[in-house]
Design a protein around this motif. Structure first.
Motif, PDB file in Angstrom:
ATOM      1  N   ILE A 106       0.902  -1.089   0.231  1.00  0.00           N
ATOM      2  CA  ILE A 106      -0.278  -0.149   0.072  1.00  0.00           C
ATOM      3  C   ILE A 106       0.841   1.287   0.186  1.00  0.00           C
ATOM      4  N   VAL A 107       0.699   2.085  -0.570  1.00  0.00           N
ATOM      5  CA  VAL A 107       0.559   3.713  -0.147  1.00  0.00           C
ATOM      6  C   VAL A 107      -0.417   4.783   0.640  1.00  0.00           C
ATOM      7  N   ILE A 108       0.289   5.310   1.018  1.00  0.00           N
ATOM      8  CA  ILE A 108      -0.601   5.270   1.974  1.00  0.00           C
ATOM      9  C   ILE A 108      -0.747   6.772   1.718  1.00  0.00           C
ATOM     10  N   THR A 109      -1.505   8.251   1.458  1.00  0.00           N
ATOM     11  CA  THR A 109      -1.345   9.392   1.343  1.00  0.00           C
ATOM     12  C   THR A 109      -2.233  10.723   1.906  1.00  0.00           C
ATOM     13  N   SER A 110      -1.659  11.538   2.618  1.00  0.00           N
ATOM     14  CA  SER A 110      -2.727  12.549   3.299  1.00  0.00           C
ATOM     15  C   SER A 110      -2.456  14.282   2.224  1.00  0.00           C
ATOM     16  N   ASP A 111      -3.356  14.777   3.205  1.00  0.00           N
ATOM     17  CA  ASP A 111      -3.195  16.308   2.518  1.00  0.00           C
ATOM     18  C   ASP A 111      -2.129  16.948   3.844  1.00  0.00           C
ATOM     19  N   ALA A 112      -0.938  17.401   2.332  1.00  0.00           N
ATOM     20  CA  ALA A 112       0.148  18.045   3.062  1.00  0.00           C
ATOM     21  C   ALA A 112      -0.072  20.296   2.905  1.00  0.00           C
ATOM     22  N   LYS A 113      -1.786  20.055   2.497  1.00  0.00           N
ATOM     23  CA  LYS A 113      -1.416  21.177   1.433  1.00  0.00           C
ATOM     24  C   LYS A 113      -0.469  22.340   0.961  1.00  0.00           C
ATOM     25  N   ARG A 114      -0.725  22.760   0.432  1.00  0.00           N
ATOM     26  CA  ARG A 114       0.518  23.650  -1.273  1.00  0.00           C
ATOM     27  C   ARG A 114       0.686  22.973  -1.701  1.00  0.00           C
ATOM     28  N   LYS A 115      -1.025  21.917  -2.172  1.00  0.00           N
ATOM     29  CA  LYS A 115      -1.230  21.107  -3.428  1.00  0.00           C
ATOM     30  C   LYS A 115      -0.127  20.017  -3.571  1.00  0.00           C
ATOM     31  N   GLU A 116      -0.224  19.067  -2.010  1.00  0.00           N
ATOM     32  CA  GLU A 116       1.501  18.174  -2.130  1.00  0.00           C
ATOM     33  C   GLU A 116       0.828  17.072  -1.091  1.00  0.00           C
ATOM     34  N   LEU A 117       1.475  16.218  -0.674  1.00  0.00           N
ATOM     35  CA  LEU A 117       0.865  15.089  -0.228  1.00  0.00           C
ATOM     36  C   LEU A 117       1.922  14.795   0.510  1.00  0.00           C
ATOM     37  N   PHE A 118       1.522  14.293   2.287  1.00  0.00           N
ATOM     38  CA  PHE A 118       2.416  12.984   2.939  1.00  0.00           C
ATOM     39  C   PHE A 118       1.750  11.940   2.433  1.00  0.00           C
ATOM     40  N   VAL A 119       3.393  11.534   1.679  1.00  0.00           N
ATOM     41  CA  VAL A 119       3.120   9.687   1.863  1.00  0.00           C
ATOM     42  C   VAL A 119       4.579   8.794   2.432  1.00  0.00           C
ATOM     43  N   ALA A 120       3.268   7.105   2.224  1.00  0.00           N
ATOM     44  CA  ALA A 120       4.902   6.515   2.859  1.00  0.00           C
ATOM     45  C   ALA A 120       3.797   5.466   2.066  1.00  0.00           C
ATOM     46  N   ALA A 121       4.927   4.375   1.839  1.00  0.00           N
ATOM     47  CA  ALA A 121       4.549   3.260   0.938  1.00  0.00           C
ATOM     48  C   ALA A 121       5.168   2.053   2.070  1.00  0.00           C
ATOM     49  N   TYR A 122       4.458   0.510   1.918  1.00  0.00           N
ATOM     50  CA  TYR A 122       4.631  -0.188   2.811  1.00  0.00           C
ATOM     51  C   TYR A 122       4.592  -1.534   1.842  1.00  0.00           C
ATOM     52  N   ASP A 123       5.166  -2.707   2.122  1.00  0.00           N
ATOM     53  CA  ASP A 123       4.574  -4.060   1.051  1.00  0.00           C
ATOM     54  C   ASP A 123       5.317  -4.814   3.017  1.00  0.00           C
ATOM     55  N   LYS A 124       4.528  -5.657   2.639  1.00  0.00           N
ATOM     56  CA  LYS A 124       4.690  -6.786   3.628  1.00  0.00           C
ATOM     57  C   LYS A 124       5.012  -6.184   5.150  1.00  0.00           C
ATOM     58  N   GLY A 125       4.265  -4.892   5.375  1.00  0.00           N
ATOM     59  CA  GLY A 125       3.885  -4.653   6.377  1.00  0.00           C
ATOM     60  C   GLY A 125       5.256  -3.747   7.289  1.00  0.00           C
ATOM     61  N   LEU A 126       6.145  -3.572   6.123  1.00  0.00           N
ATOM     62  CA  LEU A 126       7.513  -2.661   6.402  1.00  0.00           C
ATOM     63  C   LEU A 126       7.505  -1.544   5.655  1.00  0.00           C
ATOM     64  N   ARG A 127       7.773  -0.661   5.895  1.00  0.00           N
ATOM     65  CA  ARG A 127       8.238   1.221   5.557  1.00  0.00           C
ATOM     66  C   ARG A 127       8.924   0.732   3.831  1.00  0.00           C
ATOM     67  N   VAL A 128       8.599   1.312   2.876  1.00  0.00           N
ATOM     68  CA  VAL A 128       9.310   0.669   1.650  1.00  0.00           C
ATOM     69  C   VAL A 128      10.357   2.280   1.811  1.00  0.00           C
ATOM     70  N   PHE A 129       9.081   3.500   1.432  1.00  0.00           N
ATOM     71  CA  PHE A 129       9.410   4.740   1.360  1.00  0.00           C
ATOM     72  C   PHE A 129       8.300   5.443   2.379  1.00  0.00           C
ATOM     73  N   GLY A 130       9.413   6.612   2.513  1.00  0.00           N
ATOM     74  CA  GLY A 130       8.541   8.322   3.680  1.00  0.00           C
ATOM     75  C   GLY A 130       8.915   7.495   4.667  1.00  0.00           C
ATOM     76  N   PRO A 131       8.426   9.034   5.478  1.00  0.00           N
ATOM     77  CA  PRO A 131       7.421   9.993   5.255  1.00  0.00           C
ATOM     78  C   PRO A 131       8.144  10.941   4.289  1.00  0.00           C
ATOM     79  N   SER A 132       7.784  11.513   3.373  1.00  0.00           N
ATOM     80  CA  SER A 132       8.221  12.341   2.611  1.00  0.00           C
ATOM     81  C   SER A 132       7.203  13.376   1.819  1.00  0.00           C
ATOM     82  N   VAL A 133       7.237  13.992   1.402  1.00  0.00           N
ATOM     83  CA  VAL A 133       6.260  15.013   1.176  1.00  0.00           C
ATOM     84  C   VAL A 133       6.717  14.922  -0.596  1.00  0.00           C
ATOM     85  N   ILE A 134       5.511  14.867  -1.253  1.00  0.00           N
ATOM     86  CA  ILE A 134       5.267  15.084  -2.917  1.00  0.00           C
ATOM     87  C   ILE A 134       4.464  15.512  -3.626  1.00  0.00           C
TER      88      ILE A 134
END
Length: 194
Positions: A106-134
């Motif tokens: 899964i990739v989880i996103t939430s509104d970061a305002k300024r037309k951006e998103l807070f993002v983190a990606a997970y595979d098999k229960g492990l975070r494989v990306f983020g948290p980041s703003v994109i």
């Protein structure tokens, strides 16, 4: 008894006895965190039929989230824990949302305002990306992941804190996770003569 507090979106509180949720209160007001936090804590304790002195630990959502709302919940939780000399668990909100999806990709996103998103990606229960703003268009890199709305609340924060403590994970970092500077900047000040 665990008191969980989150103000990453609305204002919410939850009380757990072990893994059992006793009470959950949420104010779906993205701007009234300061006005609602005291009532949310009092209502959750009342619904759970628990006094403040029976609480044994506190969990707070640490973001990522917009600056002002997030710090209200963190300050309330830290103050509650400090006043009663209780342990405090600080939970990364996107991790809390991800826990309920188990080992899904899964990739989880939430509104970061300024037309951006807070993002983190997970595979098999492990975070494989983020948290980041994109930027939203950068989500294309996660086309192999199921997209999940990252709106968090105190129930999810509490569940994650309970699970993480059972796993022996360190949740002691109580610094806010903003991922960028606030929307406001100090003024240059006025020049005073005379």
């Amino acid at each position: 008894m665990l008191l969980a507090i989150d103000t990453s979106a609305g204002t919410s509180t939850a009380v757990f006895d072990g893994e059992t949720l006793l009470a959950f209160v949420e104010y779906d007001d993205p701007f009234g965190h300061a006005e609602n936090i005291g009532n949310a804590i009092a209502e959750a304790l009342e619904k759970a039929k628990v006094s403040a002195s029976q609480v044994t630990s506190v969990a707070i959502g640490r973001g990522p989230a917009p600056y002002t709302g997030l710090r209200v919940g963190m300050a309330a939780g830290t103050s509650f824990a400090t006043a009663l000399e209780l342990p405090i668990y600080s939970v990364m909100n996107l991790d809390a949302v991800a826990l309920s999806y188990g080992s899904a990709k899964i990739v989880i996103t939430s509104d970061a305002k300024r037309k951006e998103l807070f993002v983190a990606a997970y595979d098999k229960g492990l975070r494989v990306f983020g948290p980041s703003v994109i930027k939203p268009e950068e989500l294309d890199q996660f086309s192999q992941f199921e997209a999940i709305d990252g709106r968090c609340n105190a129930e999810l924060v509490g569940q994650y804190a309970i699970w993480a403590s059972q796993q022996g994970l360190d949740l002691s970092d109580t610094s806010a996770l903003y991922l960028r500077s606030p929307d406001v900047a100090p003024s240059a000040g006025k020049r005073v003569s005379g």
